[in-house]
Write a protein that holds these residues in place. Structure first.
Motif, PDB file in Angstrom:
ATOM      1  N   THR A  23      -4.736  41.071  44.097  1.00  0.00           N
ATOM      2  CA  THR A  23      -4.278  42.104  45.023  1.00  0.00           C
ATOM      3  C   THR A  23      -5.406  42.533  45.954  1.00  0.00           C
ATOM      4  O   THR A  23      -5.179  42.813  47.138  1.00  0.00           O
ATOM      5  N   ALA A  24      -6.621  42.559  45.447  1.00  0.00           N
ATOM      6  CA  ALA A  24      -7.771  42.931  46.271  1.00  0.00           C
ATOM      7  C   ALA A  24      -8.205  41.777  47.185  1.00  0.00           C
ATOM      8  O   ALA A  24      -8.682  42.006  48.308  1.00  0.00           O
ATOM      9  N   LEU A  25      -8.037  40.542  46.717  1.00  0.00           N
ATOM     10  CA  LEU A  25      -8.485  39.372  47.482  1.00  0.00           C
ATOM     11  C   LEU A  25      -7.525  38.987  48.611  1.00  0.00           C
ATOM     12  O   LEU A  25      -7.949  38.536  49.674  1.00  0.00           O
ATOM     13  N   ARG A  26      -6.247  39.194  48.405  1.00  0.00           N
ATOM     14  CA  ARG A  26      -5.236  38.764  49.381  1.00  0.00           C
ATOM     15  C   ARG A  26      -5.469  39.339  50.790  1.00  0.00           C
ATOM     16  O   ARG A  26      -5.470  38.574  51.764  1.00  0.00           O
ATOM     17  N   ALA A  44      -0.768  33.986  58.496  1.00  0.00           N
ATOM     18  CA  ALA A  44      -1.886  34.361  57.624  1.00  0.00           C
ATOM     19  C   ALA A  44      -1.374  34.754  56.243  1.00  0.00           C
ATOM     20  O   ALA A  44      -1.949  34.343  55.225  1.00  0.00           O
ATOM     21  N   GLU A  45      -0.293  35.521  56.192  1.00  0.00           N
ATOM     22  CA  GLU A  45       0.264  35.926  54.902  1.00  0.00           C
ATOM     23  C   GLU A  45       0.773  34.721  54.118  1.00  0.00           C
ATOM     24  O   GLU A  45       0.529  34.601  52.912  1.00  0.00           O
ATOM     25  N   ASP A  46       1.471  33.806  54.797  1.00  0.00           N
ATOM     26  CA  ASP A  46       1.980  32.601  54.135  1.00  0.00           C
ATOM     27  C   ASP A  46       0.844  31.740  53.591  1.00  0.00           C
ATOM     28  O   ASP A  46       0.888  31.271  52.453  1.00  0.00           O
ATOM     29  N   CYS A  47      -0.175  31.523  54.415  1.00  0.00           N
ATOM     30  CA  CYS A  47      -1.297  30.666  54.010  1.00  0.00           C
ATOM     31  C   CYS A  47      -2.092  31.305  52.879  1.00  0.00           C
ATOM     32  O   CYS A  47      -2.533  30.605  51.957  1.00  0.00           O
ATOM     33  N   ALA A  48      -2.300  32.607  52.942  1.00  0.00           N
ATOM     34  CA  ALA A  48      -3.025  33.293  51.875  1.00  0.00           C
ATOM     35  C   ALA A  48      -2.268  33.150  50.554  1.00  0.00           C
ATOM     36  O   ALA A  48      -2.865  32.862  49.509  1.00  0.00           O
ATOM     37  N   TYR A  73     -14.268  28.870  47.517  1.00  0.00           N
ATOM     38  CA  TYR A  73     -13.261  27.845  47.293  1.00  0.00           C
ATOM     39  C   TYR A  73     -11.900  28.299  47.816  1.00  0.00           C
ATOM     40  O   TYR A  73     -11.208  27.558  48.525  1.00  0.00           O
ATOM     41  N   ILE A  74     -11.513  29.531  47.513  1.00  0.00           N
ATOM     42  CA  ILE A  74     -10.211  30.046  47.941  1.00  0.00           C
ATOM     43  C   ILE A  74     -10.169  30.194  49.468  1.00  0.00           C
ATOM     44  O   ILE A  74      -9.156  29.875  50.097  1.00  0.00           O
ATOM     45  N   LEU A  75     -11.274  30.636  50.073  1.00  0.00           N
ATOM     46  CA  LEU A  75     -11.325  30.734  51.542  1.00  0.00           C
ATOM     47  C   LEU A  75     -11.174  29.355  52.182  1.00  0.00           C
ATOM     48  O   LEU A  75     -10.459  29.201  53.178  1.00  0.00           O
ATOM     49  N   SER A  76     -11.843  28.355  51.612  1.00  0.00           N
ATOM     50  CA  SER A  76     -11.714  26.989  52.143  1.00  0.00           C
ATOM     51  C   SER A  76     -10.288  26.480  51.994  1.00  0.00           C
ATOM     52  O   SER A  76      -9.734  25.862  52.907  1.00  0.00           O
ATOM     53  N   THR A  77      -9.696  26.758  50.845  1.00  0.00           N
ATOM     54  CA  THR A  77      -8.304  26.355  50.608  1.00  0.00           C
ATOM     55  C   THR A  77      -7.385  27.044  51.610  1.00  0.00           C
ATOM     56  O   THR A  77      -6.475  26.418  52.175  1.00  0.00           O
ATOM     57  N   CYS A  78      -7.652  28.304  51.853  1.00  0.00           N
ATOM     58  CA  CYS A  78      -6.857  29.093  52.795  1.00  0.00           C
ATOM     59  C   CYS A  78      -6.961  28.497  54.207  1.00  0.00           C
ATOM     60  O   CYS A  78      -5.955  28.306  54.894  1.00  0.00           O
ATOM     61  N   ARG A  79      -8.180  28.214  54.641  1.00  0.00           N
ATOM     62  CA  ARG A  79      -8.405  27.627  55.968  1.00  0.00           C
ATOM     63  C   ARG A  79      -7.697  26.280  56.083  1.00  0.00           C
ATOM     64  O   ARG A  79      -7.010  25.997  57.068  1.00  0.00           O
TER      65      ARG A  79
END
Length: 181
Positions: A23-26, A44-48, A73-79
């Motif tokens: 919840t804090a990271l999203r 952005a919401e869908d990709c996150a 890792y999560i930021l790279s996955t998100c991008r």
């Protein structure tokens, strides 16, 4: 906030702690996409969401080697998720662009029209005055019937057609020479 605890929370099935960290990271992921990737809010919401789901799956499969780098890792996955989404949308944009490119550019057409009018005016000026007047009438009344033109100039209908075609032929010859076609 230390997000490396997310790996531990998921591996230990600590749902409360995992939900708190997610919840804090999203919002951070959404902000990253909006600011750095110029994503729309919805994209952005869908990709996150997709990136978090994929990351949770990877963590549950114990494929994260460095838990302290889980945010990177999560930021790279998100991008990457966002870039894949944009790549899927691209064919529509390419079709739209190719359709627009098939249309004549307005500025170029405008310049060509001006040049054509200038050359036509030069050629008209080389005609005798009565022929200039005759052709100008046709330009001003393009839908006029030959009989109406004949009455206006007090000539026969056949003479109207003959005169019109001879003048057009002269104008064409002049225009061709002037435009160097």
């Amino acid at each position: 906030m230390d997000y490396s605890d997310l790996v531990n929370a998921l591996q230990e099935n600590d749902t409360k702690k995992a939900n708190e960290l997610i919840t804090a990271l999203r919002p951070r992921l959404i902000a990253f996409l909006r600011i750095h990737m110029n994503a729309t809010q919805a994209d952005a919401e869908d990709c996150a969401q997709d990136a978090l789901l994929n990351s949770i799956e990877i963590i549950n499969e114990d494929r994260i080697e460095k838990p302290e780098q889980v945010v990177s890792y999560i930021l790279s996955t998100c991008r990457n998720t966002y870039l894949k989404m944009q790549k899927k949308k691209r064919p529509e944009a390419v079709e739209d662009i190719s359709t627009r490119n098939q249309q004549d550019p307005r500025q170029l057409q405008s310049l060509l029209d001006k040049e054509q009018k200038r050359l036509l005016k030069l050629c008209m000026e080389q005609l005798k005055e009565k022929y200039q007047t005759f052709m100008q009438y046709w330009f001003d009344h393009p839908d006029a019937q030959a009989k109406k033109v004949a009455n206006h100039f007090d000539i026969s209908v056949s003479n109207t057609w003959t005169r019109k075609h001879r003048i057009i032929k002269k104008l064409n010859e002049c225009y061709t020479k002037k435009s160097k076609l």
